[in-house]
Design a protein around this motif. Structure first.
Motif, mmCIF file in Angstrom:
data_model
loop_
_atom_site.group_PDB
_atom_site.id
_atom_site.type_symbol
_atom_site.label_atom_id
_atom_site.label_comp_id
_atom_site.label_asym_id
_atom_site.label_seq_id
_atom_site.Cartn_x
_atom_site.Cartn_y
_atom_site.Cartn_z
ATOM 1 N N LEU A 1 0.567 -1.118 -0.289
ATOM 2 C CA LEU A 1 0.874 0.207 0.412
ATOM 3 C C LEU A 1 0.590 1.275 -0.191
ATOM 4 N N ASP A 2 1.820 1.617 0.537
ATOM 5 C CA ASP A 2 2.806 2.538 0.929
ATOM 6 C C ASP A 2 3.555 2.414 -0.728
ATOM 7 N N ALA A 3 3.730 1.777 -1.338
ATOM 8 C CA ALA A 3 4.132 1.643 -3.076
ATOM 9 C C ALA A 3 2.404 2.154 -3.916
ATOM 10 N N LEU A 4 1.374 1.812 -3.219
ATOM 11 C CA LEU A 4 0.175 2.265 -4.131
ATOM 12 C C LEU A 4 0.216 3.645 -4.159
ATOM 13 N N GLY A 5 -0.219 3.608 -2.620
ATOM 14 C CA GLY A 5 -0.133 5.566 -2.217
ATOM 15 C C GLY A 5 0.893 6.404 -2.864
ATOM 16 N N ALA A 6 1.956 5.801 -3.216
ATOM 17 C CA ALA A 6 2.834 7.033 -3.793
ATOM 18 C C ALA A 6 2.370 7.148 -5.120
ATOM 19 N N GLU A 7 1.770 5.554 -5.653
ATOM 20 C CA GLU A 7 1.122 5.849 -7.318
ATOM 21 C C GLU A 7 0.565 6.864 -7.519
ATOM 22 N N PHE A 8 -0.268 6.595 -7.247
ATOM 23 C CA PHE A 8 -1.838 7.194 -6.804
ATOM 24 C C PHE A 8 -1.998 9.176 -6.699
ATOM 25 N N LEU A 9 -0.424 9.195 -5.926
ATOM 26 C CA LEU A 9 -0.304 10.601 -4.932
ATOM 27 C C LEU A 9 0.201 11.254 -6.651
ATOM 28 N N GLU A 10 1.257 10.268 -6.618
ATOM 29 C CA GLU A 10 1.771 10.820 -8.737
ATOM 30 C C GLU A 10 0.409 11.500 -9.275
ATOM 31 N N SER A 11 -0.133 10.732 -9.380
ATOM 32 C CA SER A 11 -1.028 10.168 -10.645
ATOM 33 C C SER A 11 -2.209 11.630 -10.899
ATOM 34 N N VAL A 12 -1.789 11.889 -9.845
ATOM 35 C CA VAL A 12 -3.171 13.794 -8.855
ATOM 36 C C VAL A 12 -1.929 14.515 -8.991
ATOM 37 N N GLY A 13 -0.117 14.712 -9.095
ATOM 38 C CA GLY A 13 0.173 15.560 -9.220
ATOM 39 C C GLY A 13 0.330 16.046 -7.205
ATOM 40 N N TRP A 14 0.186 14.836 -6.472
ATOM 41 C CA TRP A 14 0.337 14.996 -5.421
ATOM 42 C C TRP A 14 -0.600 15.943 -4.266
ATOM 43 N N ARG A 15 -1.835 16.200 -5.502
ATOM 44 C CA ARG A 15 -3.310 16.958 -4.901
ATOM 45 C C ARG A 15 -3.408 16.792 -3.531
ATOM 46 N N ASP A 16 -3.080 17.419 -2.401
ATOM 47 C CA ASP A 16 -3.978 18.025 -1.461
ATOM 48 C C ASP A 16 -5.080 18.266 -1.071
ATOM 49 N N PHE A 17 -6.528 17.117 -0.953
ATOM 50 C CA PHE A 17 -7.735 17.049 -0.128
ATOM 51 C C PHE A 17 -8.674 17.323 0.135
ATOM 52 N N GLY A 18 -7.638 18.084 1.571
ATOM 53 C CA GLY A 18 -7.942 18.741 2.259
ATOM 54 C C GLY A 18 -8.698 17.843 2.957
ATOM 55 N N PRO A 19 -9.936 18.561 3.574
ATOM 56 C CA PRO A 19 -10.452 18.087 4.522
ATOM 57 C C PRO A 19 -12.013 17.119 3.860
ATOM 58 N N TYR A 20 -12.047 17.377 2.448
ATOM 59 C CA TYR A 20 -12.575 16.643 1.592
ATOM 60 C C TYR A 20 -11.902 14.666 1.232
ATOM 61 N N VAL A 21 -12.229 14.330 2.458
ATOM 62 C CA VAL A 21 -11.924 12.576 2.921
ATOM 63 C C VAL A 21 -12.830 11.796 1.363
ATOM 64 N N TYR A 22 -14.330 12.233 1.969
ATOM 65 C CA TYR A 22 -14.384 11.000 1.174
ATOM 66 C C TYR A 22 -14.686 12.000 -0.485
ATOM 67 N N THR A 23 -14.175 12.631 -0.771
ATOM 68 C CA THR A 23 -14.149 12.744 -2.334
ATOM 69 C C THR A 23 -12.901 12.488 -2.524
ATOM 70 N N TYR A 24 -11.662 12.605 -1.798
ATOM 71 C CA TYR A 24 -9.757 12.104 -1.489
ATOM 72 C C TYR A 24 -10.352 9.902 -1.611
ATOM 73 N N GLY A 25 -11.352 9.550 -1.122
ATOM 74 C CA GLY A 25 -11.681 8.770 -1.714
ATOM 75 C C GLY A 25 -12.382 7.858 -2.960
ATOM 76 N N ARG A 26 -13.146 8.959 -2.609
ATOM 77 C CA ARG A 26 -14.306 8.273 -4.157
ATOM 78 C C ARG A 26 -12.847 8.323 -5.112
#
Length: 260
Positions: A96-121
């Motif tokens: 999951l560490d590698a998967l998380g880094a891959e996801f974050l790279e795919s969204v340009g390390w976007r910070d979703f702030g308090p929108y946890v469910y939007t992030y989860g989607r």
């Protein structure tokens, strides 16, 4: 002569330093000037990046801290919005560490702030398209359930659901939906089992009053059809099973009739 800098330019350049590997590579290798056009850095942004390059130890510390925080936010979004998906991948020892880094790279390390469910989607859609993750037996089924739950949770944040009983009528709230999966993943809800039978299964996914707790309940297909039909309120008819209606009300999937 130094270029006059404004706070917005400095902030924008700093965000690129934190998020973009190519900018970091140029900065730490001393090749910002040569690669400025390639990287799309304006003269002002180039000056900012070169200034940060003069304090490599401190700059690296802040980059690592930012990325550690972002990795933590990925896990928080996954555990909050998609606990079943998280458990399934943990059980299968997905990195999951590698998967998380891959996801974050795919969204340009976007910070979703308090929108946890939007992030989860966004994470769930990423997993469905990911060759390794989507290949896990049962993952598309579990994700379908959790995407449905995420959507109704997000919808409830904009307009609070109404659970007021109507006189003499049964009705479904705006935060109930159904999902039919290809595999029977109900064992995961009961005991965490990831042994899934090759048969379809229907689930009601809803937020139950009064605390809007997420519920996922396996039901016969006709029960789900009944609940969804009651988005248009009506009184019980002779074709309705009183015991089924009572069960669905007890589970919080239906709103029972109020007093006349």
């Amino acid at each position: 002569m130094a270029v006059e800098l404004d706070a917005q330019t400095v902030w924008h350049a700093w965000r690129r330093v934190m998020r973009e590997d190519a900018v970091q590579d140029a900065m730490f290798s001393g090749t910002v000037a040569e690669r400025a056009d390639e990287l799309g850095l304006s003269p002002a942004e180039r000056e900012v990046v070169e200034a940060y390059a003069t304090t490599p130890a401190g700059t690296r510390f802040f980059i690592e801290s930012f990325r550690f925080r972002m990795a933590s936010s990925f896990f928080n979004a996954l555990e909050t919005a998609a606990p079943l998906t998280h458990r399934l991948m943990r059980t299968h020892q997905v990195d999951l560490d590698a998967l998380g880094a891959e996801f974050l790279e795919s969204v340009g390390w976007r910070d979703f702030g308090p929108y946890v469910y939007t992030y989860g989607r966004e994470v769930l859609h990423f997993l469905l398209a990911h060759p390794e993750a989507s290949g896990l037996r049962g993952l598309p089924d579990v994700v379908a359930i959790e995407l449905a739950a995420v959507e109704i949770t997000i919808s409830s944040s904009g307009t609070a659901p109404d659970f007021t009983p109507l006189a003499g009528m049964y009705r479904a709230s705006s935060v109930v939906t159904s999902v039919t999966t290809e595999l029977d993943v109900s064992g995961m809800l009961r005991s965490g089992s990831v042994e899934f039978a090759d048969r379809p299964k229907t689930f009601l996914v809803y937020l139950s009053p009064p605390d809007l707790r997420r519920r996922v309940v396996a039901v016969p297909a006709h029960a789900a059809e009944l609940v969804l039909s009651l988005r248009t309120p009506r009184a019980a008819g002779p074709e309705d099973d009183p015991a089924l209606l009572a069960t669905l009300v007890r589970l919080g999937a239906l709103i029972g009739p109020g007093a006349p």
